[in-house]
Design an enzyme around this catalytic site. Structure first.
Site, mmCIF file in Angstrom:
data_model
loop_
_atom_site.group_PDB
_atom_site.id
_atom_site.type_symbol
_atom_site.label_atom_id
_atom_site.label_comp_id
_atom_site.label_asym_id
_atom_site.label_seq_id
_atom_site.Cartn_x
_atom_site.Cartn_y
_atom_site.Cartn_z
ATOM 1 N N GLU A 89 92.288 79.220 24.960
ATOM 2 C CA GLU A 89 92.597 79.145 26.388
ATOM 3 C C GLU A 89 93.888 78.375 26.659
ATOM 4 O O GLU A 89 94.102 77.861 27.745
ATOM 5 C CB GLU A 89 91.430 78.492 27.139
ATOM 6 C CG GLU A 89 90.109 79.227 27.006
ATOM 7 C CD GLU A 89 90.177 80.649 27.550
ATOM 8 O OE1 GLU A 89 90.943 80.877 28.507
ATOM 9 O OE2 GLU A 89 89.490 81.531 27.016
ATOM 10 N N GLY A 90 94.749 78.308 25.680
ATOM 11 C CA GLY A 90 95.956 77.499 25.815
ATOM 12 C C GLY A 90 95.717 76.158 25.156
ATOM 13 O O GLY A 90 94.640 75.590 25.261
#
Length: 201
Positions: free
Chosen positions: A41-42
């Site tokens: 998710e980053g």
């Protein structure tokens, strides 16, 4: 949550001692899966920049105030509750400090935008621990109410109180390191020049 999830998975490996990384126990798979969650998710660093730079500072702290007001009202409502005062008093102090830290980092960032990046990961971790402190204090409040009223699930609610105490006494103090680090400024990251990174063989 992904950072702490990875830490927890590593503790799980330790439980098995020298057998911890043997595939038959499944713990090594948990470690691999939790490690990749920190990237899916980053990365933590990107999420931290988004939290501090966009969500907090670009709104002049308004996004943060929405949550800290909830915590403040909770602390006010429970400041006279002897059953949970061990949680409410430190939570109230942490909640106040959170706003003060945000102001300090924001003021420093107005002079040097590198201060946002320098403080962001520690700010993210501090914020996470502060959020969980509120959640555990509220769980402790409910558990204390259930125990006082009499319940057939006494062991469950007692465990909730004990876990809240563990969190406040053994996990929440990590915020002290994050405060010192985020306020140390960008200078200690930016002092070295590119040519100072010569490789010695």
């Amino acid at each position: 949550m992904t950072e702490v999830g990875f830490e927890s998975a590593n503790h799980g490996v330790q439980i098995y001692g020298g057998h911890g990384f043997i595939a038959e126990w499944g713990m090594e798979q948990n470690v691999r899966d939790s490690r990749i969650s920190m990237l899916y998710e980053g990365t933590t660093g990107i999420q931290a920049l988004d939290l501090l730079g966009r969500k907090v500072l670009m709104t002049q702290g308004e996004a943060l105030k929405g949550f800290t007001k909830i915590v403040h009202k909770f602390c006010q409502a429970n400041e006279g509750n002897d059953a949970v005062k061990e949680f409410v008093a430190p939570l109230a102090a942490l909640n106040k400090e959170w706003g003060e830290l945000t102001m300090k980092v924001g003021m420093a960032a107005m002079k040097d935008r590198e201060e946002v990046g320098a403080a962001s990961v520690d700010y993210l971790m501090y914020s996470g621990y502060a959020c969980l402190a509120y959640f555990w204090a509220d769980m402790a409040r409910l558990a204390a109410e259930k125990l006082a009223a009499g319940t057939s699930e006494e062991a469950f609610y007692t465990a909730k109180l004990q876990t809240a105490r563990f969190y406040f006494q053994r996990i929440l103090p990590r915020t002290r390191t994050h405060v010192a680090t985020m306020l140390s400024g960008a200078g200690n990251l930016m002092d070295m020049k590119e040519e100072d990174f010569g490789l010695a063989y």
